[in-house]
Design a protein around this motif. Structure first.
Motif, mmCIF file in Angstrom:
data_model
loop_
_atom_site.group_PDB
_atom_site.id
_atom_site.type_symbol
_atom_site.label_atom_id
_atom_site.label_comp_id
_atom_site.label_asym_id
_atom_site.label_seq_id
_atom_site.Cartn_x
_atom_site.Cartn_y
_atom_site.Cartn_z
ATOM 1 N N ALA A 155 -20.727 77.459 82.646
ATOM 2 C CA ALA A 155 -21.911 78.039 82.719
ATOM 3 C C ALA A 155 -22.203 77.391 84.435
ATOM 4 O O ALA A 155 -22.730 77.936 85.159
ATOM 5 N N ILE A 156 -22.959 76.466 83.633
ATOM 6 C CA ILE A 156 -23.706 75.198 84.417
ATOM 7 C C ILE A 156 -22.874 75.014 85.614
ATOM 8 O O ILE A 156 -23.748 74.730 86.842
ATOM 9 N N ARG A 157 -21.582 73.994 85.335
ATOM 10 C CA ARG A 157 -20.896 73.250 85.943
ATOM 11 C C ARG A 157 -20.488 74.427 87.218
ATOM 12 O O ARG A 157 -20.226 74.327 88.651
ATOM 13 N N ARG A 158 -20.103 75.876 86.561
ATOM 14 C CA ARG A 158 -19.469 77.081 88.466
ATOM 15 C C ARG A 158 -21.195 77.151 88.938
ATOM 16 O O ARG A 158 -20.702 77.601 90.678
ATOM 17 N N THR A 159 -22.295 77.415 88.039
ATOM 18 C CA THR A 159 -23.326 78.022 89.198
ATOM 19 C C THR A 159 -23.531 76.640 89.638
ATOM 20 O O THR A 159 -23.818 76.815 91.572
ATOM 21 N N HIS A 160 -23.694 75.064 89.628
ATOM 22 C CA HIS A 160 -24.118 73.950 90.138
ATOM 23 C C HIS A 160 -22.317 74.156 91.761
ATOM 24 O O HIS A 160 -23.041 74.162 92.710
ATOM 25 N N ALA A 161 -21.639 74.212 91.123
ATOM 26 C CA ALA A 161 -20.449 74.023 92.180
ATOM 27 C C ALA A 161 -20.209 74.708 93.248
ATOM 28 O O ALA A 161 -19.866 74.826 94.364
ATOM 29 N N GLY A 187 -34.593 79.257 63.740
ATOM 30 C CA GLY A 187 -34.437 81.652 63.092
ATOM 31 C C GLY A 187 -35.712 82.046 63.284
ATOM 32 O O GLY A 187 -35.919 83.025 61.728
ATOM 33 N N PHE A 188 -36.686 81.899 63.588
ATOM 34 C CA PHE A 188 -38.132 82.852 64.303
ATOM 35 C C PHE A 188 -37.844 84.256 64.550
ATOM 36 O O PHE A 188 -37.943 84.762 63.396
ATOM 37 N N PHE A 189 -36.455 84.254 65.055
ATOM 38 C CA PHE A 189 -35.832 85.390 65.525
ATOM 39 C C PHE A 189 -34.551 85.682 66.161
ATOM 40 O O PHE A 189 -34.434 84.082 66.693
ATOM 41 N N THR A 190 -33.678 86.385 66.446
ATOM 42 C CA THR A 190 -32.655 87.264 66.843
ATOM 43 C C THR A 190 -32.816 88.023 67.554
ATOM 44 O O THR A 190 -33.354 88.547 67.604
ATOM 45 N N ILE A 191 -31.995 86.964 69.377
ATOM 46 C CA ILE A 191 -32.245 88.153 70.091
ATOM 47 C C ILE A 191 -30.815 89.039 70.637
ATOM 48 O O ILE A 191 -29.914 88.491 70.971
ATOM 49 N N THR A 192 -30.924 89.748 70.963
ATOM 50 C CA THR A 192 -29.625 90.560 71.644
ATOM 51 C C THR A 192 -29.758 91.201 72.024
ATOM 52 O O THR A 192 -30.981 91.205 73.230
ATOM 53 N N GLY A 193 -28.962 92.715 72.977
ATOM 54 C CA GLY A 193 -29.058 92.993 74.162
ATOM 55 C C GLY A 193 -29.277 92.948 75.397
ATOM 56 O O GLY A 193 -29.532 92.965 77.181
ATOM 57 N N THR A 194 -28.613 91.389 75.086
ATOM 58 C CA THR A 194 -28.915 90.137 76.767
ATOM 59 C C THR A 194 -27.221 90.711 77.250
ATOM 60 O O THR A 194 -26.368 91.036 76.778
ATOM 61 N N ALA A 195 -27.376 90.474 78.872
ATOM 62 C CA ALA A 195 -26.497 90.214 79.554
ATOM 63 C C ALA A 195 -25.166 89.363 79.152
ATOM 64 O O ALA A 195 -25.487 88.074 78.181
ATOM 65 N N GLU A 196 -24.034 89.427 79.727
ATOM 66 C CA GLU A 196 -23.069 87.578 79.016
ATOM 67 C C GLU A 196 -23.338 86.708 79.854
ATOM 68 O O GLU A 196 -23.738 87.251 80.913
ATOM 69 N N LEU A 197 -22.392 85.642 79.674
ATOM 70 C CA LEU A 197 -23.118 84.571 80.507
ATOM 71 C C LEU A 197 -21.787 85.196 82.055
ATOM 72 O O LEU A 197 -22.897 84.208 82.449
#
Length: 331
Positions: free
Chosen positions: A99-105, A61-71
């Protein structure tokens, strides 16, 4: 910008709940910062951070990250980076694994930093392949993912489209390796100088693994171990240890196996190498002196044993762990 291409290489970094901030920082530092000092017409890489939810709490819980893209941003990436997190026995979210499997495929390149290899293994993309992870989690990894060929002693493993780095700092080793693969040694060296980090580190994780003195549950071994540790420079043999313990060599061997999980000879050699390491760390540069004081006999034997145990030559070990110029020697 890959060699021979006008388009920057696109890198997506998955930031999951509990991700280690350092490894996300490594990915953005390596692949996301502009490099105007290189004099190139464009950036080396184009980086996007993507998360399974709008707000993600980082490790502890050091910090929360926001404003990122979706998967779904991973679907346009040439390389996917999966940093680690400490709660490795907790399953990843279905969206992250998908998301990992799609990237691998679709054949894109996938990297894991530190314990990010757990996520790749959980997604099933490491089955039958070599991989590495942080040495503290090696046994847990083997138990959870027996179909992966774990190599715990190295800094990173290259299996072509899938590459895995060991500890957090090893992410820098792997990242610079990829910059060298993508853009050549000259640019990789320039990036390493900007990072003030070696472009290539010798040795593997073995040099960093803790080697605590094992507990001896049966006091019958305690006295002989203490006796031997005071005499490592002497020509001790297993027969000498057995005589000191007032048992036969076979009995001593059985007790070592039962209590310490090793043989008397292997234990004795390990103690001698550990003493050699301490002597080098304290500033002793004469290998023949180190070899004599720790009972390894010759400088040649010392070199062979040290490299086998740590992955480093004595000179490399001294550069890594010996006193720096101007530091007082430790007696």
């Amino acid at each position: 910008m890959a060699q021979g291409s006008s388009q920057p290489h696109r890198v997506a970094v998955i930031v999951d709940e509990g991700t280690n901030p350092f490894e996300v920082g490594v990915a953005t530092e390596l692949f996301g910062l502009p490099r105007p000092e290189l004099g190139l017409p464009g950036p080396l890489y184009e980086v996007v951070l993507c998360t399974p939810t709008r707000a993600v709490r980082m490790n502890h819980g050091f910090f929360t990250i926001t404003g990122t893209a979706e998967l779904d941003a991973v679907d346009g990436a040439d390389t996917l980076v999966v940093p680690g997190r400490p709660d490795n026995v907790v399953p990843r979210s279905a969206d992250v694994l998908d998301a990992i499997r799609r990237t691998h495929a679709r054949g894109a390149r996938i990297l894991s930093f530190c314990t990010g290899s757990f996520a790749l293994a959980e997604a099933g993309v490491l089955d039958g392949l070599r991989a590495t992870t942080h040495w503290m989690w090696a046994e847990a990894f083997r138990e959870l993912h027996p179909r992966v060929r774990l190599e715990p002693d190295v800094l990173f493993v290259d299996e072509g489209r899938i590459l895995t780095a060991a500890g957090s700092a090893a992410a820098l080793d792997l990242g610079l390796y990829l910059v060298r693969q993508d853009h050549g040694a000259e640019i990789a060296n320039a990036v390493s100088r900007r990072l003030v980090f070696a472009a290539h580190r010798d040795g593997g994780q073995r040099q960093f693994v803790e080697r605590p003195v094992p507990e001896v549950p049966d006091e019958s071994l305690g006295p002989v171990i203490a006796w031997a540790q005071e005499r490592l420079g002497e020509p001790l043999t297993v027969a000498d240890l057995a005589a000191r313990a007032a048992v036969s060599p076979a009995t001593l061997h059985r007790r070592f196996r039962t209590q310490l999980g090793t043989t008397p000879l292997t234990w004795l050699t390990g103690e001698r190498v550990a003493l050699a390491c301490r002597l080098i760390e304290r500033g002793e540069e004469r290998l023949d002196v180190v070899a004599a004081r720790c009972g390894l006999g010759t400088a040649a034997n010392l070199r062979a044993r040290l490299r086998r145990e740590t992955g480093l030559s004595p000179s490399d070990y001294r550069r890594r762990f010996g006193p720096r110029a101007g530091e007082p020697l430790v007696s």
